[in-house]
Design an enzyme around this catalytic site. Structure first.
Site, PDB file in Angstrom:
ATOM      1  N   SER A  18       0.814  -1.234   0.000  1.00 31.53           N
ATOM      2  CA  SER A  18       0.000   0.000   0.000  1.00 31.53           C
ATOM      3  C   SER A  18       0.837   1.270   0.000  1.00 31.53           C
ATOM      4  CB  SER A  18      -0.928  -0.001   1.215  1.00 31.53           C
ATOM      5  OG  SER A  18      -0.186  -0.185   2.400  1.00 31.53           O
ATOM      6  N   ASP A  69      -3.024  -9.129   8.491  1.00 31.23           N
ATOM      7  CA  ASP A  69      -1.822  -8.997   9.320  1.00 31.23           C
ATOM      8  C   ASP A  69      -0.964 -10.220   9.023  1.00 31.23           C
ATOM      9  OD1 ASP A  69       0.120  -9.020  11.239  1.00 31.23           O
ATOM     10  OD2 ASP A  69      -1.240  -8.686  12.930  1.00 31.23           O
ATOM     11  N   VAL A  70       0.165 -10.015   8.342  1.00 33.77           N
ATOM     12  CA  VAL A  70       0.952 -11.173   7.896  1.00 33.77           C
ATOM     13  C   VAL A  70       1.673 -11.886   9.044  1.00 33.77           C
ATOM     14  CG1 VAL A  70       1.288 -10.340   5.531  1.00 33.77           C
ATOM     15  CG2 VAL A  70       2.978  -9.768   7.302  1.00 33.77           C
ATOM     16  N   ASN A  96       7.199  -8.489   1.145  1.00 29.72           N
ATOM     17  CA  ASN A  96       7.754  -7.150   1.377  1.00 29.72           C
ATOM     18  C   ASN A  96       7.347  -6.535   2.715  1.00 29.72           C
ATOM     19  OD1 ASN A  96       8.650  -4.284   0.470  1.00 29.72           O
ATOM     20  ND2 ASN A  96       6.452  -4.055   0.888  1.00 29.72           N
ATOM     21  N   TYR A 161      15.375  -6.427  14.312  1.00 29.67           N
ATOM     22  CA  TYR A 161      15.237  -6.238  12.857  1.00 29.67           C
ATOM     23  C   TYR A 161      16.391  -6.909  12.115  1.00 29.67           C
ATOM     24  CZ  TYR A 161      14.286  -3.496   8.563  1.00 29.67           C
ATOM     25  OH  TYR A 161      13.999  -3.087   7.279  1.00 29.67           O
ATOM     26  N   ALA A 163      18.124  -9.423  13.181  1.00 28.70           N
ATOM     27  CA  ALA A 163      17.921 -10.879  13.308  1.00 28.70           C
ATOM     28  C   ALA A 163      16.865 -11.351  12.316  1.00 28.70           C
ATOM     29  CB  ALA A 163      17.493 -11.220  14.733  1.00 28.70           C
ATOM     30  N   ALA A 164      15.776 -10.604  12.207  1.00 29.70           N
ATOM     31  CA  ALA A 164      14.698 -10.999  11.286  1.00 29.70           C
ATOM     32  C   ALA A 164      15.186 -10.966   9.841  1.00 29.70           C
ATOM     33  CB  ALA A 164      13.497 -10.067  11.459  1.00 29.70           C
ATOM     34  N   ILE A 194      16.212   3.876   2.137  1.00 31.77           N
ATOM     35  CA  ILE A 194      15.288   4.211   1.053  1.00 31.77           C
ATOM     36  C   ILE A 194      14.259   5.215   1.585  1.00 31.77           C
ATOM     37  CG2 ILE A 194      13.667   3.252  -0.642  1.00 31.77           C
ATOM     38  CD1 ILE A 194      16.562   2.127  -0.900  1.00 31.77           C
TER      39      ILE A 194
HETATM   40  P1  NAP Z   1       6.636   1.283   4.851  1.00 33.70           P
HETATM   41  O1  NAP Z   1       6.632   2.452   3.944  1.00 33.70           O
HETATM   42  O2  NAP Z   1       6.580   1.483   6.322  1.00 33.70           O
HETATM   43  O3  NAP Z   1       5.421   0.317   4.392  1.00 33.70           O
HETATM   44  C1  NAP Z   1       5.214  -0.887   5.076  1.00 33.70           C
HETATM   45  C2  NAP Z   1       4.149  -1.700   4.363  1.00 33.70           C
HETATM   46  O4  NAP Z   1       3.994  -2.941   5.080  1.00 33.70           O
HETATM   47  C3  NAP Z   1       2.797  -1.028   4.353  1.00 33.70           C
HETATM   48  O5  NAP Z   1       2.115  -1.389   3.177  1.00 33.70           O
HETATM   49  C4  NAP Z   1       2.096  -1.652   5.580  1.00 33.70           C
HETATM   50  O6  NAP Z   1       0.673  -1.652   5.483  1.00 33.70           O
HETATM   51  C5  NAP Z   1       2.645  -3.078   5.521  1.00 33.70           C
HETATM   52  N1  NAP Z   1       2.632  -3.746   6.813  1.00 33.70           N
HETATM   53  C6  NAP Z   1       3.215  -3.357   7.969  1.00 33.70           C
HETATM   54  N2  NAP Z   1       2.945  -4.244   8.950  1.00 33.70           N
HETATM   55  C7  NAP Z   1       2.183  -5.214   8.395  1.00 33.70           C
HETATM   56  C8  NAP Z   1       1.566  -6.401   8.895  1.00 33.70           C
HETATM   57  N3  NAP Z   1       1.694  -6.778  10.169  1.00 33.70           N
HETATM   58  N4  NAP Z   1       0.833  -7.151   8.029  1.00 33.70           N
HETATM   59  C9  NAP Z   1       0.690  -6.789   6.741  1.00 33.70           C
HETATM   60  N5  NAP Z   1       1.241  -5.675   6.201  1.00 33.70           N
HETATM   61  C10 NAP Z   1       1.981  -4.899   7.029  1.00 33.70           C
HETATM   62  O7  NAP Z   1       7.915   0.364   4.610  1.00 33.70           O
HETATM   63  P2  NAP Z   1       9.019   0.387   3.445  1.00 33.70           P
HETATM   64  O8  NAP Z   1      10.070   1.332   3.850  1.00 33.70           O
HETATM   65  O9  NAP Z   1       8.383   0.494   2.132  1.00 33.70           O
HETATM   66  O10 NAP Z   1       9.605  -1.084   3.645  1.00 33.70           O
HETATM   67  C11 NAP Z   1       9.199  -2.189   2.849  1.00 33.70           C
HETATM   68  C12 NAP Z   1      10.131  -3.357   3.145  1.00 33.70           C
HETATM   69  O11 NAP Z   1      11.480  -2.953   2.856  1.00 33.70           O
HETATM   70  C13 NAP Z   1      10.125  -3.799   4.605  1.00 33.70           C
HETATM   71  O12 NAP Z   1      10.286  -5.190   4.678  1.00 33.70           O
HETATM   72  C14 NAP Z   1      11.352  -3.111   5.175  1.00 33.70           C
HETATM   73  O13 NAP Z   1      11.846  -3.790   6.299  1.00 33.70           O
HETATM   74  C15 NAP Z   1      12.286  -3.180   3.992  1.00 33.70           C
HETATM   75  N6  NAP Z   1      13.366  -2.195   4.028  1.00 33.70           N
HETATM   76  C16 NAP Z   1      13.102  -0.853   3.987  1.00 33.70           C
HETATM   77  C17 NAP Z   1      14.160   0.058   4.009  1.00 33.70           C
HETATM   78  C18 NAP Z   1      13.956   1.551   3.973  1.00 33.70           C
HETATM   79  O14 NAP Z   1      14.959   2.283   4.092  1.00 33.70           O
HETATM   80  N7  NAP Z   1      12.749   2.056   3.794  1.00 33.70           N
HETATM   81  C19 NAP Z   1      15.479  -0.417   4.082  1.00 33.70           C
HETATM   82  C20 NAP Z   1      15.694  -1.787   4.116  1.00 33.70           C
HETATM   83  C21 NAP Z   1      14.634  -2.673   4.079  1.00 33.70           C
HETATM   84  P3  NAP Z   1      -0.214  -0.463   6.203  1.00 33.70           P
HETATM   85  O15 NAP Z   1       0.281   0.839   5.664  1.00 33.70           O
HETATM   86  O16 NAP Z   1      -1.621  -0.759   5.812  1.00 33.70           O
HETATM   87  O17 NAP Z   1       0.036  -0.601   7.675  1.00 33.70           O
END
Ligand code: NAP
Length: 253
Positions: A18, A69-70, A96, A161, A163-164, A194
């Site tokens: 989303s 909720d995944v 993701n 984080y 660890a995950a 990002i």
């Molecule tokens: P984000 O903007 O915070 O978006 C998170 C997304 O995950 C949203 O669509 C949210 O849905 C959904 N979500 C959160 N908790 C959930 C749950 N329990 N069940 C189902 N959906 C859930 O995150 P992002 O920065 O795009 O990150 C995406 C992925 O990239 C993540 O795995 C993150 O760890 C990884 N990552 C991000 C970065 C970075 O710098 N941004 C760096 C390394 C890795 P709602 O909005 O509806 O809650």
């Protein structure tokens, strides 16, 4: 597959689609000819607005949002089953969805640990399990798991984080070996910093310091990551499996 539509008629399931990186993947996959079912957790309005916008922009393609909720086994299973029901064919899973709850380990509450592990790592099991056999039976497809630089190198304040995300990389390599003979690739993408809501919460001085460590002195965009994910989702990447590909602008080299 054509040059401009490398995901033509492919069916994708994307968790956490989303906003942020997931939304960029959903957007690009549709632009590259795919049908997409994407998950969200809390923000239904935002998810529906994205689906409406992309359905209007790509008539004839499917873009379906589903809430789940995944980290919850029952919800994740329902999400996966419903997602399959919305797709004519299913080819690619992008795991993701993720959260951070940063704090020093000495101060970390059990709820913080479990939420981070549950959402980022347990979801590899809960979401992938029901979607694996359709790919194996079809003898083709791709699974792309979003890890992090944090899982490759460890970041203070992110023990849960890290660890995950390290767990995701181990899961990716083992599963790639289990199902490689069935023509299904499994890869992890490990983004650095990002520009999404996840990094927007960071104090300005910390963001500036981290930028100074990146050779280009800038965070990446969700689109940067989406291009890599969509490449791994396409036949062009059919000989890449079991990898954790870092996309961090050279944050660690
Ligand atoms: P984000 O903007 O915070 O978006 C998170 C997304 O995950 C949203 O669509 C949210 O849905 C959904 N979500 C959160 N908790 C959930 C749950 N329990 N069940 C189902 N959906 C859930 O995150 P992002 O920065 O795009 O990150 C995406 C992925 O990239 C993540 O795995 C993150 O760890 C990884 N990552 C991000 C970065 C970075 O710098 N941004 C760096 C390394 C890795 P709602 O909005 O509806 O809650």
């Amino acid at each position: 597959m054509t040059d401009d539509l490398p995901l033509a008629d492919r069916g994708l399931v994307v968790t956490g689609g989303s906003r942020g990186i997931g939304a960029a993947v959903v957007r690009l996959a549709l632009a590259q000819g795919a049908d997409v079912v994407f998950g969200y957790h809390s923000d239904e309005k935002r998810a529906q607005a994205l689906a409406d916008e992309l359905s209007a922009a790509h008539p004839g393609r499917r873009c379906v949002p589903l809430r789940a909720d995944v980290s919850d086994t029952v919800e994740a299973r329902r999400f996966a089953t419903e997602a399959l029901g919305h797709l004519e064919r299913f080819d690619v899973l992008v795991n993701n969805a993720g959260v951070t709850r940063d704090t020093l380990f000495a101060r970390m509450a059990p709820e913080q640990w479990h939420e981070v592990i549950g959402t980022n790592l347990d979801s590899m099991y809960t979401v992938t399990k029901p979607l694996l056999m359709p790919l194996v039976k079809q003898r083709g497809g791709a699974i792309i798991n979003i890890a992090s630089t944090s899982g490759l190198h460890g970041i203070p304040g992110q023990t849960a984080y890290s660890a995950a995300k390290a767990g995701i990389i181990g899961f990716t390599k083992a599963l790639a070996k289990e199902i490689g003979a069935r023509g299904v690739t499994v890869n992890a993408v490990a983004p650095g910093l990002i520009e999404t809501d996840m990094t927007a919460e960071m104090p300005q001085d910390k963001a500036e310091f981290l930028k100074s460590l990146i050779p280009g002195h800038a965070f990446g965009t969700p689109e940067d990551v989406a291009h890599l994910v969509c490449f791994l989702a396409s036949d062009r990447a059919r000989y890449i499996t079991g990898q954790a590909i870092e996309i961090s602008g050279g944050l660690v080299v």
